[in-house]
Motif scaffolding. Structure first.
Motif, short mmCIF file in Angstrom:
data_model
loop_
_atom_site.label_atom_id
_atom_site.label_comp_id
_atom_site.label_asym_id
_atom_site.label_seq_id
_atom_site.Cartn_x
_atom_site.Cartn_y
_atom_site.Cartn_z
N VAL A 190 0.76 -1.05 -0.04
CA VAL A 190 0.09 -0.17 -0.01
C VAL A 190 1.03 1.34 -0.02
O VAL A 190 0.72 2.28 -0.77
CB VAL A 190 -1.12 0.16 1.37
CG1 VAL A 190 -1.73 1.30 1.12
CG2 VAL A 190 -1.67 -1.13 1.21
N THR A 191 1.83 1.19 0.84
CA THR A 191 2.87 2.38 0.81
C THR A 191 3.50 2.50 -0.91
O THR A 191 3.63 3.65 -1.16
CB THR A 191 4.14 1.90 1.48
OG1 THR A 191 3.60 1.58 2.84
CG2 THR A 191 4.87 3.17 1.78
N ILE A 233 1.91 1.88 -3.65
CA ILE A 233 0.82 2.28 -4.42
C ILE A 233 0.72 3.82 -3.96
O ILE A 233 0.50 4.65 -5.05
CB ILE A 233 -0.18 1.48 -4.48
CG1 ILE A 233 -1.06 1.66 -5.90
CG2 ILE A 233 -1.29 1.93 -3.43
CD1 ILE A 233 -0.39 1.16 -6.78
N ASN A 234 0.89 4.12 -2.64
CA ASN A 234 0.62 5.47 -2.27
C ASN A 234 1.66 6.37 -3.18
O ASN A 234 1.61 7.55 -3.60
CB ASN A 234 0.51 5.80 -0.71
CG ASN A 234 -1.04 5.82 -0.33
OD1 ASN A 234 -1.62 6.46 0.24
ND2 ASN A 234 -1.53 4.33 -0.72
N VAL A 273 3.63 5.63 -5.67
CA VAL A 273 3.54 6.03 -7.25
C VAL A 273 2.57 6.96 -7.43
O VAL A 273 2.66 7.80 -8.35
CB VAL A 273 3.17 4.53 -7.84
CG1 VAL A 273 2.57 4.61 -9.04
CG2 VAL A 273 4.29 3.45 -7.64
N LEU A 274 1.37 6.81 -6.99
CA LEU A 274 -0.03 7.85 -7.22
C LEU A 274 0.65 9.12 -6.89
O LEU A 274 0.53 10.25 -7.77
CB LEU A 274 -1.11 7.18 -6.15
CG LEU A 274 -1.79 6.44 -6.62
CD1 LEU A 274 -2.96 6.03 -5.49
CD2 LEU A 274 -2.47 6.23 -7.86
#
Lengths: 87, 468
Positions: free
Chosen positions: A42-43, A45-46, A48-49
């Motif tokens: 989740v870290t 993907i955050n 990357v976003l």
């Protein structure tokens, strides 16, 4: 690398560091350690976003893996390349 | 100056092997259509394919690991992936520890929010009563205040938007998302979101907005081809919906460059859809097989509580699975099921401690299937952001599971579902049901192995299986 290019490169690194630090990921401009060690999925993907939003880029499928954060240099290199491809 | 303390950690990282090895009880093995071996372990999450000309070597090592050459490549490959474990390992205890970690995990807070319990569709099989509608302002305030007070305890926040139809309440989603993201940034909590939507209002602009709110996983339903879909998934006024949803999906596919989101295209398969499964498969393959952001999930239609559906229209997994394999060979991505095989991933959210549903009127639920059932009303949220929870009701949902079910203890699927795939059924009937994934596990292994982007590792032993 010209002085102007070096200046831009440092600026990209600074912006990456700011994005990562805002997420609570410890790094600084000198940190060449394996950033991927600090990432859970989740870290990741955050991060990357937030980088996509910060730089106005879309990271392609083939680069969407933890290796993008192998080091600060590597992340900066990828982002610079994507920025170049956009111009 | 005292000498620095020297710690010898090697005995923990590289324990001396004295007891020999055994095959893990969480292995499951089958073959694909070519005769290659498929081997999966639900604890280690490793899934390998062994070419048929090498599978006998691997099978022998699994059957008699103590007789295998311990410098044999096959032996090492199986040990490193958890297919072989040391004889001294108590896998029951490992599974028990995994269960404790899963149910009581304090790292992530997960909330399902219902911004509108009404819907712009009236699907024939839907179990929802649509008696309620938009999330009250005070409930929204309560959610925000609850997060203000509690977010610091967590590393990750996950919000799932559900309904009714969440995209009929976009202003509520916007308001809550902006505030939630602000709070997550303040507390350095990772945030991601998902949404179950009928897709009718999922225009390009709405999609861009949702992506800016970290909504990354979507489930959207297309019940077969246009003719069948429009029979089951009608708009509130009876109008057809297929074309608009497909147009939205095509626009997203073609005009959104972002690669971080996933869309699960779900199909509810009844006997009518089975009649057109070929054209449906062709449609899915043509539209989505080239884009890795789209996955497919087929759900057999059961009696879910909507209009009375005659039993001959219902569908079983056995009706469907052959067609799924054929669809995978056309490039349709069923890798969605791979996740459900992994440890913890078939544990229903309702069975987890830090997972709640907040309804439009502030009622707190555990399950999205039984909104009208009193057993599912576990509490209320107040405007001030306090969750009042009936701990005894909550305990019904988050305790028991595998530890009170002797059938679960020895099951190969235990790490994945932990006896908690459907706490509602366990509460109602006293016994944990086995999920379809477990019942048809070998079929699903074959399906995943046939799907693109399946994450199955190809194991190739060197020429004679012995390293040079």
């Amino acid at each position: 690398m010209t002085q102007a290019e070096k200046s831009v490169a440092v600026s990209v690194r600074e912006r990456i560091v700011t994005v990562l630090q805002d997420l609570g990921i410890e790094t600084d401009l000198e940190n060449e350690l394996d950033l991927a060690e600090q990432f859970e999925s989740v870290t990741f993907i955050n991060a990357v976003l937030d980088l996509e939003r910060e730089f106005g880029i879309s990271i392609p499928d083939e680069l969407l893996n933890m290796q993008i954060f192998a080091s600060l240099d590597h992340t900066a290199e990828i982002i610079n390349q994507l920025l170049l491809e956009q111009t | 100056m005292p000498e620095p303390l020297k710690l010898d950690v090697s005995k923990f990282e590289n324990p001396v092997v004295e007891s020999g090895y055994k095959a893990s009880r969480f292995n499951i093995r089958t073959s694909d259509k070519n005769g290659d071996m498929l081997l999966l372990n639900t604890y280690s999450n490793k899934f390998i394919r062994v070419p048929k000309d090498q599978k006998d070597i691997v099978a022998d090592v699994l059957r008699k690991p103590d007789e295998a050459l311990q410098d044999h490549q096959a032996f090492h490959e199986l040990v490193s992936r958890g297919f072989l474990v040391q004889k001294s390992v108590d896998e029951f205890r490992r599974a028990e520890m995994l269960h404790h970690e899963t149910i009581a995990s304090a790292d992530e807070l997960s909330l399902i929010l219902l911004p509108n319990e009404d819907c712009n569709f009236r699907c024939t099989y839907c179990y929802e009563s649509f008696a309620k509608n938009f999330m009250k302002d005070w409930v929204q305030d309560g959610v925000i205040r609850y997060l203000e007070k509690n977010l610091h305890k967590y590393k990750t926040l996950h919000i799932a938007w559900f309904g009714g139809e969440p995209l009929t309440a976009m202003p509520i989603i916007e308001r809550l998302s902006e505030k939630i993201m602000e709070l997550c940034k303040k507390h350095k909590v990772m945030y991601w979101s998902s949404m179950t939507t009928n897709g009718y209002n999922l225009t390009l602009n709405v999609m861009k907005k949702l992506l800016s709110y970290n909504v990354l996983n979507f489930q959207i339903t297309l019940d077969g081809i246009e003719e069948t879909h429009n029979c089951t998934r009608k708009r509130l006024d009876g109008a057809s919906t297929f074309q608009r949803i497909v147009t939205n999906l095509r626009n997203i596919r073609d005009q959104i460059p972002n690669r971080t989101f996933k869309i699960i295209v779900r199909g509810n398969i009844n006997q009518e859809v089975l009649k057109v499964i070929g054209p449906y498969t062709d449609f899915l393959a043509e539209e989505f097989s080239q884009d890795s952001r789209f996955m497919t999930h087929w759900q057999p239609v059961g009696n879910w509580g909507g209009e009375v559906i005659s039993s001959e229209k219902l569908c079983e997994h056995t009706d469907m699975i052959g067609h799924m394999l054929a669809a995978a060979e056309k490039g349709i991505d069923f890798s969605f099921y791979r996740r459900l095989m992994s440890s913890k991933e078939s544990v229903c959210y309702a069975g987890q401690r830090n997972h709640f549903i907040i309804g439009s009127d502030g009622i707190i639920y555990k399950c999205t299937i039984a909104f009208d059932d009193e057993i599912n009303h576990v509490g209320m949220i107040t405007e001030k952001g306090t969750m009042h929870i009936d701990e005894d009701k909550l305990a019904l949902w988050v305790t028991g599971h595998e530890s009170t079910d002797s059938g679960c203890q020895k099951c190969f699927f235990r790490p994945s579902c932990q006896g908690a795939s459907c706490p509602l059924m366990k509460i109602k009937h006293g016994q944990a049901p086995c999920p379809p994934m477990k019942v048809y596990f070998k079929d699903y292994m074959q399906l995943i192995a046939a799907s693109p982007r399946n994450g199955v590792e190809e194991l190739n032993l060197v020429e004679d299986g012995v390293p040079s």
